[in-house]
Each structure stands twice: as C-alpha cells, then as structure tokens.
Design a protein around this motif. Structure first.
Motif, PDB file in Angstrom:
ATOM      1  N   LEU A  38       0.832  -1.203   0.000  1.00 39.02           N
ATOM      2  CA  LEU A  38       0.000   0.000   0.000  1.00 39.02           C
ATOM      3  C   LEU A  38       0.868   1.256   0.000  1.00 39.02           C
ATOM      4  O   LEU A  38       0.599   2.200  -0.744  1.00 39.02           O
ATOM      5  N   LYS A  39       1.906   1.251   0.819  1.00 43.60           N
ATOM      6  CA  LYS A  39       2.828   2.383   0.853  1.00 43.60           C
ATOM      7  C   LYS A  39       3.499   2.581  -0.506  1.00 43.60           C
ATOM      8  O   LYS A  39       3.690   3.704  -0.968  1.00 43.60           O
ATOM      9  N   PHE A  40       3.855   1.464  -1.127  1.00 44.20           N
ATOM     10  CA  PHE A  40       4.509   1.524  -2.445  1.00 44.20           C
ATOM     11  C   PHE A  40       3.567   2.138  -3.489  1.00 44.20           C
ATOM     12  O   PHE A  40       3.964   2.973  -4.294  1.00 44.20           O
ATOM     13  N   LEU A  42       1.243   4.140  -2.915  1.00 39.52           N
ATOM     14  CA  LEU A  42       1.064   5.549  -2.573  1.00 39.52           C
ATOM     15  C   LEU A  42       2.046   6.393  -3.379  1.00 39.52           C
ATOM     16  O   LEU A  42       1.699   7.468  -3.892  1.00 39.52           O
TER      17      LEU A  42
ATOM     18  N   ALA B   8      13.147   1.654  -4.322  1.00 39.31           N
ATOM     19  CA  ALA B   8      12.272   2.509  -5.113  1.00 39.31           C
ATOM     20  C   ALA B   8      12.797   3.938  -5.077  1.00 39.31           C
ATOM     21  O   ALA B   8      13.475   4.328  -4.137  1.00 39.31           O
ATOM     22  N   CYS B  10      11.227   6.712  -4.667  1.00 38.62           N
ATOM     23  CA  CYS B  10      10.627   7.639  -3.701  1.00 38.62           C
ATOM     24  C   CYS B  10       9.623   6.936  -2.803  1.00 38.62           C
ATOM     25  O   CYS B  10       8.437   7.192  -2.854  1.00 38.62           O
ATOM     26  N   THR B  11      10.125   6.036  -1.962  1.00 37.60           N
ATOM     27  CA  THR B  11       9.234   5.341  -1.038  1.00 37.60           C
ATOM     28  C   THR B  11       8.842   6.258   0.101  1.00 37.60           C
ATOM     29  O   THR B  11       9.565   7.195   0.427  1.00 37.60           O
ATOM     30  N   LEU B  12       7.703   5.959   0.676  1.00 35.22           N
ATOM     31  CA  LEU B  12       7.208   6.742   1.802  1.00 35.22           C
ATOM     32  C   LEU B  12       8.073   6.478   3.019  1.00 35.22           C
ATOM     33  O   LEU B  12       8.271   5.343   3.402  1.00 35.22           O
ATOM     34  N   ILE B 104      -0.928   8.871   6.750  1.00 35.15           N
ATOM     35  CA  ILE B 104      -0.270   8.015   5.758  1.00 35.15           C
ATOM     36  C   ILE B 104      -1.087   7.933   4.471  1.00 35.15           C
ATOM     37  O   ILE B 104      -0.576   8.155   3.381  1.00 35.15           O
ATOM     38  N   PHE B 105      -2.371   7.608   4.628  1.00 32.80           N
ATOM     39  CA  PHE B 105      -3.193   7.362   3.438  1.00 32.80           C
ATOM     40  C   PHE B 105      -4.167   8.513   3.120  1.00 32.80           C
ATOM     41  O   PHE B 105      -4.229   9.468   3.815  1.00 32.80           O
TER      42      PHE B 105
END
Lengths: 105, 105
Positions: A38-40, A42, B8, B10-12, B104-105
């Motif tokens: 889910l974070k990915f 995002l 990645a 730009c991961t969170l 987060i979301f």
DNA sequence: ATATTATATCGTATAAATACGATATAAAGG
DNA sequence: CCTTTATATCGTATTTATACGATATAATAT
C-alpha cells in the motif's frame, strides 16, 4: 455447560455489512507485506505487479496472493493492460475506512 | 534464483516502530470477536471480564486471550480490582491510530 | 506458429491464530 | 483455614494465513 448470550443494555448499533467490511480492511492492513504494498502504491500509483515483486523480498506468487487480498477488500484496484497489470490505491475505500473508524471510535 | 530487493525512487518514509504499531493495531482490529469487545467497551467502559464473557458467544479462556491481544497493542487498558478486572478503551491509542492512518493514506 | 513475458492460480508445506477444557492464582467471604 | 469467585495461563486441537515452486493463461514479439 451452556453459554447464553446476554443482550447488553446499550450496544453500539453498527450495520453488520459495514462492520464486516471494517474488519476485512483492518485484517488486510494488519500484515507487513500488504502494508508495504500500500505504501509503495502511494508513491508509485499505476505501477505493475512486476515493480511490486521487484520491491518486495518475497516470491511473485506470494505477492500476487497479497494483491488479491487487497483487491478483495477494495483497498486497491487493478487493470490488465496487455500482459501487464497496473494497480492503484482505492482512495474511496481509504476515505471510507478513515471516516468509519473515526465515526465508531 | 536470487532475489535482489530494488530500492524505489521515492518510497514513503515512515518510522519503522510506528509502522509496526500500525500493523499490530490493524491486526487486532481485524478480528470479529475483538471488534465486538471494543464496541462493547465503547458502551460499557470500566466493565469487568465477566460482563464481556457473558456478552460474547465464546469461552472465558478465549475471551481472556483476546483481551490480552487488545492490551498488548494498547487498544484497551485494564485494572485489577480485588478478584475482578476492569477494562476501558485507550482513547490515546485510538486517536493515534486514526490520525496516523489519515496521515499516511 | 513458436517463444517470450507478465501475471494469476494450483497444490502444498509450514507458521500463526483461534478455540477449548483444565488448571493455576489470588482476592474475598464464610 | 477452607470455599467460592473472577480471571489468567497452560496445553493442545483445529483452522486460517502465509509462503513457495510449478503450472496455466493470455498477450506480445520473433
């Protein structure tokens, strides 16, 4: 020993379907691999399965399984494009979950 | 077949501890019995284990186990009073979870 | 047509969650 | 002191989740 379920005087009235949905979404969120997916998504909306597989430390089959769980509770949406599958977060579901959690608790 | 985890672009960036906590709370919420316990505590704050046991369709031992899970992720708090145990929702945890999910979301 | 690529699904092994009865613990009451 | 009451924990059976390799499917490239 029999178990008689006593009715509480003032239980919270929450639609059964909605509650089931809340529980399914919570369960889906409650796994580190799925949380990572889910974070990915995002930060990588519309990416393909392969991107997620490359990013995660698990096998392609397992990743696909996790994507299925996330799709089933509608936390993500997918679209087949040729031989590839693109995925995005379902903002509606996230909004619904957040507002429902806030409404209940 | 080797699996190289690609970084990645730009991961969170989310604190690992916080993420682990989010996942634990989500997992705790993702069970129908535990969800029911939380709802019960919402309308019956300070009630004792026995009240919850009477309300639920499961055995005392299982209820106690579920209460332990909820205590461990601090969704509820308990206090021993003589031979009884009282329980409440931990509002702080609920607030934290809601705000973090929203963040987060 | 055949090979390649991307993904999903199948079958299955292993791990984790959930349930229960039995038992331990510890306070309160007789 | 012994009994009762309330709850937690132990041991364990069963179910569910998670993981993998192998295979199926279906589009694209050669």
């Amino acid at each position: 020993m029999e178990k008689a379920k006593s009715k509480a005087c003032c239980t919270l009235d929450l639609n059964t379907e909605e509650q089931t949905r809340m529980i399914h979404i919570s369960k889906a969120l409650g796994n580190p691999i799925r949380f990572e997916i889910l974070k990915f998504l995002l930060t990588h909306p519309g990416c393909i399965t392969g991107d997620i597989v490359k990013y995660l430390p698990i096998a392609q089959a397992t990743t696909s399984q996790h994507l299925k769980v996330l799709k089933e509770c509608r936390l993500i949406e997918g679209e087949i494009e040729g031989t590839k599958s693109c995925y995005w977060l379902n903002e509606q579901t996230l909004l619904w979950y957040k507002s429902k959690i806030a409404e209940i608790f």
